[in-house]
Design a protein around this motif. Structure first.
Motif, short mmCIF file in Angstrom:
data_model
loop_
_atom_site.label_atom_id
_atom_site.label_comp_id
_atom_site.label_asym_id
_atom_site.label_seq_id
_atom_site.Cartn_x
_atom_site.Cartn_y
_atom_site.Cartn_z
N GLY A 142 106.08 8.75 59.68
CA GLY A 142 104.97 8.57 60.60
C GLY A 142 104.45 9.91 61.09
O GLY A 142 103.57 9.97 61.93
N LEU A 143 105.04 10.97 60.57
CA LEU A 143 104.69 12.31 61.05
C LEU A 143 103.44 12.81 60.36
O LEU A 143 103.44 13.08 59.17
N TYR A 144 102.35 12.91 61.11
CA TYR A 144 101.10 13.39 60.53
C TYR A 144 101.02 14.90 60.62
O TYR A 144 101.77 15.54 61.34
N GLY A 145 100.02 15.44 59.93
CA GLY A 145 99.72 16.86 60.07
C GLY A 145 99.93 17.60 58.76
O GLY A 145 101.02 17.63 58.24
N GLU A 146 98.82 18.16 58.24
CA GLU A 146 98.90 18.89 56.98
C GLU A 146 98.82 20.39 57.19
O GLU A 146 98.79 21.15 56.24
N SER A 147 98.77 20.83 58.44
CA SER A 147 98.72 22.28 58.70
C SER A 147 99.99 22.91 58.17
O SER A 147 100.99 22.22 57.93
N LYS A 148 99.94 24.23 58.03
CA LYS A 148 101.11 24.94 57.51
C LYS A 148 102.32 24.67 58.41
O LYS A 148 103.42 24.40 57.92
N ALA A 149 102.07 24.72 59.70
CA ALA A 149 103.17 24.53 60.66
C ALA A 149 103.84 23.17 60.47
O ALA A 149 105.07 23.07 60.43
N ASP A 321 94.90 20.37 62.75
CA ASP A 321 95.40 19.00 62.57
C ASP A 321 94.71 17.99 63.48
O ASP A 321 94.84 16.78 63.28
N ILE A 322 94.00 18.50 64.51
CA ILE A 322 93.47 17.57 65.53
C ILE A 322 92.58 16.49 64.92
O ILE A 322 92.82 15.30 65.09
N ILE A 323 91.56 16.93 64.19
CA ILE A 323 90.59 15.95 63.68
C ILE A 323 91.23 15.04 62.61
O ILE A 323 91.11 13.81 62.70
N PRO A 324 91.93 15.59 61.61
CA PRO A 324 92.57 14.69 60.63
C PRO A 324 93.55 13.69 61.28
O PRO A 324 93.57 12.52 60.92
N MET A 325 94.29 14.15 62.28
CA MET A 325 95.21 13.22 62.96
C MET A 325 94.41 12.16 63.71
O MET A 325 94.75 10.99 63.67
N ALA A 326 93.34 12.61 64.37
CA ALA A 326 92.51 11.65 65.12
C ALA A 326 91.99 10.58 64.17
O ALA A 326 91.96 9.39 64.51
N LYS A 327 91.61 10.98 62.96
CA LYS A 327 91.10 10.00 61.99
C LYS A 327 92.18 9.02 61.57
O LYS A 327 91.91 7.83 61.39
N GLU A 349 84.05 15.31 67.99
CA GLU A 349 85.00 16.22 67.33
C GLU A 349 85.06 17.54 68.07
O GLU A 349 86.12 18.10 68.34
N GLU A 350 83.88 18.01 68.44
CA GLU A 350 83.82 19.30 69.11
C GLU A 350 84.55 19.23 70.45
O GLU A 350 85.29 20.13 70.83
N LYS A 351 84.33 18.10 71.14
CA LYS A 351 85.00 17.95 72.44
C LYS A 351 86.52 17.98 72.26
O LYS A 351 87.24 18.58 73.05
N MET A 352 86.99 17.35 71.20
CA MET A 352 88.44 17.34 70.97
C MET A 352 88.95 18.73 70.63
O MET A 352 90.02 19.13 71.06
N LEU A 353 88.14 19.44 69.85
CA LEU A 353 88.58 20.78 69.44
C LEU A 353 88.58 21.77 70.60
O LEU A 353 89.29 22.76 70.59
N ASN A 354 87.77 21.46 71.63
CA ASN A 354 87.69 22.36 72.77
C ASN A 354 88.71 22.05 73.85
O ASN A 354 88.67 22.63 74.92
N TYR A 355 89.56 21.12 73.56
CA TYR A 355 90.49 20.67 74.57
C TYR A 355 91.89 21.20 74.24
O TYR A 355 92.22 21.42 73.07
#
Ligand SMILES: Nc1ncnc2c1ncn2[C@@H]1O[C@H](COP(=O)(O)OP(=O)(O)OP(=O)(O)O)[C@@H](O)[C@H]1O
Ligand SMILES: [Mg+2]
Length: 462
Positions: A142-149, A321-327, A349-355
């Motif tokens: 269930g672990l999302y996130g494709e970033s390097k981290a 990862d924010i937007i892909p996870m949100a999707k 999306e922008e609002k999420m990225l600015n948070y």
């Protein structure tokens, strides 16, 4: 188990010859002289393979094949056809026959084709069975996130899963997925069919934690009426998850260290050692080094736990990862709430990225759940995203990352700034970001334009 074969052939001599050969090969054999008879026999009994003549009285072999495909799609069918006309054979293959034999055929050829078909089929079933087993042993994470981290986290999980005795320390702010990682490690390991027992060390009164974990012997204390087994014993063969390990009392910590080092412990009041086979996974959202400095956590226990550490980064440190996870959460919510929300608007999306996401992935998940429930249209717009209007908690989160204890534990980390000052600075930063565009700024701050105007006046910002 012997495979069962049905020979469908209207030429009685040939039918009998084939049946005899097959019987000698060790198969269970039945015969039929017409399509109708074949269908009723297949309907009634277990059949693995059908040798089916194409030319039959009344119903043709191809018709029988078509019926069989509907009835029992997994049944193996080998067509028998005259050499003079190969066309129907080709057609039969297209309609799902496994193979065909051209009459007249050598009996050896017959044996070979049948054996090969059964073997291929057996392998196919075996592969399906293994895949299913694999799927159960390695349930989808269930672990999302494709970033390097996050990929590094996943790599570590795979490595750790393969060494079922290694204890693990999972560190990360609240909501970064520590429990999810613990579940993953357990489910992907050879311990998966044994329990994972979870205990939140902060949620259990200090004086009860020891007896919960280690159990006690009759008479260990006044109300110890009988022997009680502890969670370590109950987790035998599996995994124990010690959440918020920093909350354990100093007095209990040597006992934890001993289990980690030797897999043995004693029940309270017990006189003999108990040896267990358990993987210990500990988690913390505190900086344990700081706890050691503060004198609330033993250094030797920390060093033992630090042999294998998985650090979960706060969401703000892997914003890609924010937007892909949100999707992904959006899809989940669509399924759960039976909705059909198609997308997240660019502004949202922008609002999420600015948070700054002080509550990390948990907060992202919750914000999306709320937005999806409220959403009446086809896309998520900024107004549906209920974010903390100010970054106060994020500021505290940064303080924690800098080595202080987490915000909740020491709100004094903020003392240098008043709430108003933080608000003012945040408004200024946002204004700057949007080139003094007040509508955009208000939208991003989740306040109305008039509120923004009032605040600007209040702070004397022009
Ligand atoms: N990388 C991730 N991918 C998908 N879901 C995640 C991820 N990280 C966290 N979550 C979800 O966020 C919620 C919180 O996760 P979890 O309970 O594992 O966090 P935690 O680090 O243990 O937090 P806490 O310190 O508050 O106990 C859960 O619903 C979890 O499924
Ligand atoms: Mg947790």
């Amino acid at each position: 188990m012997k495979a069962s074969i049905l020979v469908v052939e209207d030429n009685e001599d040939l039918c009998q010859t084939i049946a005899d050969v097959m019987k000698r090969e060790g198969y269970v054999v039945k015969t039929a002289s017409s399509g109708e008879e074949a269908l009723s026999k297949i309907e009634r009994g277990l059949t693995d393979l059908v040798l089916l003549d194409i030319k039959l009285p009344k119903m043709s072999g191809l018709e029988v094949l078509a019926k069989l495909r509907d009835m029992t799609p997994d049944l193996l069918v080998i067509m028998i056809t005259a050499l003079t006309d190969a066309r129907p054979a080709v057609e039969a293959l297209k309609s799902g026959a496994y193979d065909y034999l051209l009459k007249p055929f050598e009996l050896d050829e017959l044996k070979l084709v049948v054996a090969k078909a059964l073997e291929t089929h057996r392998l196919k079933l075996e592969v399906a069975r293994l895949k299913e087993q694999q799927r159960r042993r390695f349930p989808e994470s269930g672990l999302y996130g494709e970033s390097k981290a996050m990929q590094e986290v996943r790599n570590l999980i795979s490595l750790v899963a393969e060494t079922p005795r290694t204890s693990v320390l999972i560190q990360g702010e609240s909501g970064t997925g520590k429990e999810l990682v613990a579940d993953d490690i357990h489910n992907r390991s050879s311990r998966a069919d044994k329990p994972i027992i979870k205990i939140n060390c902060a949620a259990i009164p200090e004086n009860l934690l020891e007896s919960e974990l280690f159990g006690y012997e009759k008479g260990a204390f006044t109300d110890a009426k009988g022997t009680k087994r502890g969670l370590f014993e109950l987790a035998h063969g599996g995994t124990i998850f010690l959440d918020e390990i920093s909350s354990t009392r100093m007095a209990l910590q040597p006992k934890l260290l001993r289990v980690l080092e030797t897999s043995t412990f004693r029940r309270i009041g017990g006189t003999s050692d108990i040896t267990i086979d358990v993987r210990i996974i500990a988690a913390t959202n505190q900086n344990l080094e700081v706890c050691v400095r503060d004198g609330t956590f033993r250094e030797d226990l920390l060093y033992r736990l630090k042999v294998m550490v998985i650090n979960l980064p706060p969401l703000r440190e892997h914003p890609e990862d924010i937007i892909p996870m949100a999707k992904l959460f959006l899809e989940q919510n669509n399924r759960e709430f039976n909705k059909n929300i198609k997308s997240i608007s660019p502004e949202a999306e922008e609002k999420m990225l600015n948070y700054a996401w002080p509550g990390n992935v948990r907060e992202l998940k919750n914000v999306l759940e709320r937005a999806c429930i409220l959403c009446k249209k086809e896309d998520i717009v900024p107004e549906l995203l209920h974010l903390e209007p100010l970054d106060i908690r994020a500021t505290m989160g940064t303080a924690a990352a800098n080595g202080k204890k987490t915000a909740a534990a020491s709100p004094s980390g903020l003392s240098a700034e008043t709430l108003q000052e933080v608000e003012k600075q945040h408004i200024l930063r946002t204004l700057d970001k949007y080139h003094n565009n007040k509508s955009k700024t208000a939208k991003m701050l989740n306040i109305s334009r008039s509120t923004l105007r009032e605040k600007l006046k209040e702070y004397g910002i022009d």
